[in-house]
Scaffold this motif. Structure first.
Motif, PDB file in Angstrom:
ATOM      1  N   ALA A  31       0.829  -1.198   0.000  1.00  0.00           N
ATOM      2  CA  ALA A  31       0.000   0.000   0.000  1.00  0.00           C
ATOM      3  C   ALA A  31       0.868   1.254   0.000  1.00  0.00           C
ATOM      4  O   ALA A  31       0.624   2.212  -0.727  1.00  0.00           O
ATOM      5  CB  ALA A  31      -0.944  -0.003   1.202  1.00  0.00           C
ATOM      6  N   ILE A  35       0.877   4.089  -2.857  1.00  0.00           N
ATOM      7  CA  ILE A  35       0.551   5.497  -2.633  1.00  0.00           C
ATOM      8  C   ILE A  35       1.673   6.398  -3.137  1.00  0.00           C
ATOM      9  O   ILE A  35       1.432   7.424  -3.779  1.00  0.00           O
ATOM     10  CB  ILE A  35       0.253   5.775  -1.141  1.00  0.00           C
ATOM     11  N   LEU A  38       1.544   6.449  -6.830  1.00  0.00           N
ATOM     12  CA  LEU A  38       0.396   7.269  -7.186  1.00  0.00           C
ATOM     13  C   LEU A  38       0.749   8.747  -7.134  1.00  0.00           C
ATOM     14  O   LEU A  38       0.458   9.512  -8.064  1.00  0.00           O
ATOM     15  CB  LEU A  38      -0.713   6.959  -6.178  1.00  0.00           C
ATOM     16  N   ARG A  39       1.395   9.163  -6.051  1.00  0.00           N
ATOM     17  CA  ARG A  39       1.699  10.583  -5.880  1.00  0.00           C
ATOM     18  C   ARG A  39       2.669  11.065  -6.943  1.00  0.00           C
ATOM     19  O   ARG A  39       2.619  12.230  -7.340  1.00  0.00           O
ATOM     20  CB  ARG A  39       2.242  10.838  -4.469  1.00  0.00           C
ATOM     21  N   ILE A  48      -9.006   9.150 -11.159  1.00  0.00           N
ATOM     22  CA  ILE A  48      -8.231   8.098 -10.502  1.00  0.00           C
ATOM     23  C   ILE A  48      -9.053   7.457  -9.397  1.00  0.00           C
ATOM     24  O   ILE A  48      -8.532   7.091  -8.348  1.00  0.00           O
ATOM     25  CB  ILE A  48      -6.909   8.658  -9.929  1.00  0.00           C
ATOM     26  N   HIS A  49     -10.360   7.307  -9.642  1.00  0.00           N
ATOM     27  CA  HIS A  49     -11.215   6.712  -8.615  1.00  0.00           C
ATOM     28  C   HIS A  49     -10.813   5.278  -8.330  1.00  0.00           C
ATOM     29  O   HIS A  49     -10.901   4.801  -7.226  1.00  0.00           O
ATOM     30  CB  HIS A  49     -12.665   6.733  -9.045  1.00  0.00           C
ATOM     31  N   ILE A  66      -9.402   4.045  -4.700  1.00  0.00           N
ATOM     32  CA  ILE A  66      -8.418   4.891  -4.022  1.00  0.00           C
ATOM     33  C   ILE A  66      -8.766   5.001  -2.548  1.00  0.00           C
ATOM     34  O   ILE A  66      -7.888   5.086  -1.681  1.00  0.00           O
ATOM     35  CB  ILE A  66      -8.325   6.262  -4.714  1.00  0.00           C
ATOM     36  N   ARG A  67     -10.062   4.919  -2.270  1.00  0.00           N
ATOM     37  CA  ARG A  67     -10.527   4.932  -0.892  1.00  0.00           C
ATOM     38  C   ARG A  67      -9.972   3.741  -0.111  1.00  0.00           C
ATOM     39  O   ARG A  67      -9.443   3.880   0.999  1.00  0.00           O
ATOM     40  CB  ARG A  67     -12.058   4.890  -0.924  1.00  0.00           C
ATOM     41  N   LEU A  69      -7.357   1.940  -0.883  1.00  0.00           N
ATOM     42  CA  LEU A  69      -5.901   2.045  -0.782  1.00  0.00           C
ATOM     43  C   LEU A  69      -5.507   2.982   0.359  1.00  0.00           C
ATOM     44  O   LEU A  69      -4.642   2.670   1.181  1.00  0.00           O
ATOM     45  CB  LEU A  69      -5.309   2.553  -2.099  1.00  0.00           C
ATOM     46  N   LEU A  70      -6.170   4.130   0.418  1.00  0.00           N
ATOM     47  CA  LEU A  70      -5.809   5.103   1.447  1.00  0.00           C
ATOM     48  C   LEU A  70      -6.149   4.596   2.837  1.00  0.00           C
ATOM     49  O   LEU A  70      -5.515   4.964   3.822  1.00  0.00           O
ATOM     50  CB  LEU A  70      -6.519   6.440   1.175  1.00  0.00           C
ATOM     51  N   GLY A  71      -7.177   3.735   2.912  1.00  0.00           N
ATOM     52  CA  GLY A  71      -7.596   3.213   4.215  1.00  0.00           C
ATOM     53  C   GLY A  71      -6.711   2.064   4.710  1.00  0.00           C
ATOM     54  O   GLY A  71      -6.822   1.643   5.856  1.00  0.00           O
ATOM     55  N   ALA A  72      -5.867   1.532   3.831  1.00  0.00           N
ATOM     56  CA  ALA A  72      -5.054   0.359   4.195  1.00  0.00           C
ATOM     57  C   ALA A  72      -3.815   0.782   4.982  1.00  0.00           C
ATOM     58  O   ALA A  72      -3.373   1.921   4.888  1.00  0.00           O
ATOM     59  CB  ALA A  72      -4.629  -0.382   2.926  1.00  0.00           C
ATOM     60  N   SER A  73      -3.246  -0.149   5.751  1.00  0.00           N
ATOM     61  CA  SER A  73      -1.993   0.184   6.447  1.00  0.00           C
ATOM     62  C   SER A  73      -0.823   0.038   5.476  1.00  0.00           C
ATOM     63  O   SER A  73      -0.912  -0.672   4.474  1.00  0.00           O
ATOM     64  CB  SER A  73      -1.810  -0.711   7.675  1.00  0.00           C
ATOM     65  N   ASP A  74       0.267   0.718   5.809  1.00  0.00           N
ATOM     66  CA  ASP A  74       1.380   0.882   4.874  1.00  0.00           C
ATOM     67  C   ASP A  74       1.935  -0.418   4.292  1.00  0.00           C
ATOM     68  O   ASP A  74       2.251  -0.495   3.107  1.00  0.00           O
ATOM     69  CB  ASP A  74       2.537   1.631   5.560  1.00  0.00           C
TER      70      ASP A  74
ATOM     71  N   LEU B  38      -7.160  11.988   5.803  1.00  0.00           N
ATOM     72  CA  LEU B  38      -7.925  11.215   4.836  1.00  0.00           C
ATOM     73  C   LEU B  38      -7.793   9.724   5.119  1.00  0.00           C
ATOM     74  O   LEU B  38      -8.787   8.989   5.148  1.00  0.00           O
ATOM     75  CB  LEU B  38      -7.346  11.534   3.456  1.00  0.00           C
ATOM     76  N   ARG B  39      -6.553   9.262   5.339  1.00  0.00           N
ATOM     77  CA  ARG B  39      -6.333   7.839   5.536  1.00  0.00           C
ATOM     78  C   ARG B  39      -7.015   7.337   6.800  1.00  0.00           C
ATOM     79  O   ARG B  39      -7.433   6.189   6.864  1.00  0.00           O
ATOM     80  CB  ARG B  39      -4.823   7.525   5.554  1.00  0.00           C
ATOM     81  N   VAL B  42     -11.278   7.595   5.975  1.00  0.00           N
ATOM     82  CA  VAL B  42     -11.813   7.191   4.695  1.00  0.00           C
ATOM     83  C   VAL B  42     -12.786   6.015   4.802  1.00  0.00           C
ATOM     84  O   VAL B  42     -13.617   5.792   3.929  1.00  0.00           O
ATOM     85  CB  VAL B  42     -10.635   6.889   3.735  1.00  0.00           C
ATOM     86  N   GLN B  43     -12.705   5.276   5.915  1.00  0.00           N
ATOM     87  CA  GLN B  43     -13.590   4.119   6.077  1.00  0.00           C
ATOM     88  C   GLN B  43     -15.064   4.519   6.046  1.00  0.00           C
ATOM     89  O   GLN B  43     -15.463   5.460   6.706  1.00  0.00           O
ATOM     90  CB  GLN B  43     -13.300   3.406   7.407  1.00  0.00           C
ATOM     91  N   ILE B  48     -14.947   9.686  -2.645  1.00  0.00           N
ATOM     92  CA  ILE B  48     -14.029  10.696  -2.117  1.00  0.00           C
ATOM     93  C   ILE B  48     -13.250  11.354  -3.250  1.00  0.00           C
ATOM     94  O   ILE B  48     -12.075  11.674  -3.108  1.00  0.00           O
ATOM     95  CB  ILE B  48     -13.064  10.085  -1.085  1.00  0.00           C
ATOM     96  N   HIS B  49     -13.908  11.530  -4.392  1.00  0.00           N
ATOM     97  CA  HIS B  49     -13.209  12.132  -5.532  1.00  0.00           C
ATOM     98  C   HIS B  49     -12.779  13.548  -5.224  1.00  0.00           C
ATOM     99  O   HIS B  49     -11.756  14.014  -5.677  1.00  0.00           O
ATOM    100  CB  HIS B  49     -14.094  12.149  -6.773  1.00  0.00           C
ATOM    101  N   ILE B  66      -8.855  14.674  -5.153  1.00  0.00           N
ATOM    102  CA  ILE B  66      -7.901  13.792  -4.485  1.00  0.00           C
ATOM    103  C   ILE B  66      -6.636  13.664  -5.324  1.00  0.00           C
ATOM    104  O   ILE B  66      -5.532  13.521  -4.813  1.00  0.00           O
ATOM    105  CB  ILE B  66      -8.564  12.431  -4.192  1.00  0.00           C
ATOM    106  N   LEU B  70      -2.939  14.391  -3.889  1.00  0.00           N
ATOM    107  CA  LEU B  70      -1.873  13.391  -3.926  1.00  0.00           C
ATOM    108  C   LEU B  70      -0.668  13.878  -4.719  1.00  0.00           C
ATOM    109  O   LEU B  70       0.463  13.472  -4.456  1.00  0.00           O
ATOM    110  CB  LEU B  70      -2.401  12.080  -4.517  1.00  0.00           C
ATOM    111  N   GLY B  71      -0.920  14.773  -5.675  1.00  0.00           N
ATOM    112  CA  GLY B  71       0.179  15.286  -6.497  1.00  0.00           C
ATOM    113  C   GLY B  71       0.971  16.400  -5.823  1.00  0.00           C
ATOM    114  O   GLY B  71       2.027  16.793  -6.304  1.00  0.00           O
TER     115      GLY B  71
END
Lengths: 330, 330
Positions: A31, A35, A38-39, A48-49, A66-67, A69-74, B38-39, B42-43, B48-49, B66, B70-71
């Motif tokens: 993850a 990320i 992605l950045r 990029i939904h 993306i939601r 992904l962002l909610g997952a741990s590193d 956000l992280r 987000v749950q 969350i576009h 988003i 991220l950029g």
């Protein structure tokens, strides 16, 4: 992969509708790595939904919002959090079918893959808004035979030119009804009162046909028509035609009797309307279904065409029944 | 803010269409802090576009996609990268108007704010798909008077019940045409051949009216109608009516002359068709515009209604002209 051209995809298919600016991730990422990838790569991408996970052969094996992904741990592997029951399109799917999937599944993006399941593009819901709009416009053209692409800004000569072919065709078809009345000239001369009910019977038959047509045309937008469904629909419309027919026939028989003082006239007009409404309802159902079945451009099944055909049928029935009872009518 | 109830928003407005699951950021955040916020939050959010930036009074002061977040580099202030030319909706906007904005602006989400510009919800494009679909269905109902919500699964009694009110109404209106023909009984008895062209003239007038109606009904979906636009459209349709009228009149005059061998009959039928096509085209334009203007339920401006009104007008014109020339016709 982002350098692939659109190639020669067919008009109004998923191949021409798809966009290139998606973000694909290798299936070896965590993850955190995803990320950070992605950045770095997000510039210039419009939507990029969803992120698409590819194996080493560029085949699509998973989708990650993306939601999620962002909610997952590193340190989570993206292959663990991605969804693998992927809804994807081939490149040659009709855009109307694609719109149905978007409506049913409530998704914002759906990936497009080639025959070897390699990701080659993504369709976004914004494109689908236009597809649904186009489709509705097409249906309305069918129902009104109004000629393609006439809006408030179309100049009068172009607008007239686009409508005229239909009108001239309908003019000639309309003359058939004149021919029918001519054949029944003796009946009409004997009982001129028959003419009074002619426009009403023809009009009502056209109306009920248009109603059925609208149900079929709209149904085709959201349903796949099987033979069984067609038969069920036809049977339903038959029952509807009978109910509508009996109701209107009773009303008009009473009116005709009171107005002209002839019970026979009442019965002739009433039974004609009963027969024409049943047949008109069925014609409004069968004709578009047949055209659809034989893949004839469904624009042919326009409201005015159904109305004109129903005009002809109704006159045949009306004067046919009247001629049988002519001795009692006079 | 996420605990606010939907309250009593009006049916089919932005207030009832909006969803709650948005992510709002304080205007004091950096990009890094925003991403970490956000992280954590987000749950359970569905879309969350876009992220919404609020000031300390919960007022919406900026929107950040988003992708842009991220950029951005970690220490960037989000107030520096957010967009401040925000497109937002009030809570009481008609859903059709909202759909227009989505179509025009190609956005996936649009925020809804209350009167003090506090963010209270977000509308997503997925909802709009259904709105556009509903609208198209409504237009098609208008054009076919097919009664609301009849699909392939509606049972025949319900379907008949929903269609009957229109049909019975049209039956009575259709009788007016009978009354007109009765008034011209003497003309018709003298020249029965006039009856041959009756269905064609009535039908063509209905067809051209339906074509104009379709243009207006579809136009109302994507345009705001001003008085000026109405006048321009009316003038355009007048020209269209004249072009169509002249073309069809010449064709039918020749046919009538060849068929019945009477030049007068050809001229009567031709000039009647010219007049009825012009009037029919205008009726198909004016009636829905007037109904729209006076905020009458536009479902009243149905195709069959226009067709039936045009039937009546066309018979009046046709028999009127024929009666003038009756001595030459006999």
């Amino acid at each position: 992969m982002n350098n692939m051209t659109y190639g020669n995809f067919k008009h109004e298919t998923t191949g021409t509708l798809m966009k290139k600016g998606f973000i694909a991730l290798q299936d070896t990422y965590t993850a955190e790595k995803a990320i950070s990838h992605l950045r770095k790569n997000v510039q210039g991408k419009t939507n990029i939904h969803y992120l698409y996970i590819l194996n080493s052969d560029s085949q699509l094996i998973g989708v990650l919002s993306i939601r999620e992904l962002l909610g997952a741990s590193d340190d989570e592997w993206i292959t663990h959090i991605m969804k693998t029951d992927i809804i994807s399109f081939p490149t040659d799917l009709d855009q109307e079918e694609a719109a149905k999937v978007f409506r049913d599944k409530d998704l914002v993006s759906i990936p497009v893959v080639n025959r070897t399941n390699q990701l080659i593009g993504v369709i976004h819901v914004e494109e689908i808004l236009d597809v649904i709009q186009q489709e509705a416009d097409e249906d309305i053209r069918k129902l009104s035979a109004s000629g393609k692409e006439i809006d408030f800004r179309t100049n009068p000569f172009v607008a007239a030119w686009r409508r005229l072919p239909w009108l001239v065709l309908l003019l000639f078809i309309g003359l058939i009804s004149g021919g029918i009345i001519e054949r029944f000239e003796a009946t009409l001369e004997a009982v001129v009162a028959l003419a009074f009910f002619m426009p009403m019977i023809a009009g009502m038959t056209g109306n009920t046909g248009t109603q059925s047509l609208a149900v079929v045309v709209r149904g085709l937008v959201s349903e796949d028509i099987t033979f069984n469904k067609s038969m069920k629909l036809l049977f339903r419309e038959l029952i509807v035609g009978i109910i509508i027919g009996i109701t209107c026939a009773i009303v008009i028989a009473i009116i005709a009797f009171v107005w002209r003082g002839s019970l026979t006239l009442g019965l002739v007009v009433g039974s004609s309307l009963l027969a024409t409404l049943i047949i008109g309802t069925l014609a409004g159902t069968v004709i578009p279904l047949l055209l659809y079945k034989f893949k004839v451009d469904p624009a042919v099944a326009s409201g005015p065409l159904i109305t004109t055909i129903n005009d002809i049928l109704s006159l045949l029935i009306y004067f046919g029944i009247a001629t049988i009872f002519i001795s009692k009518l006079m």
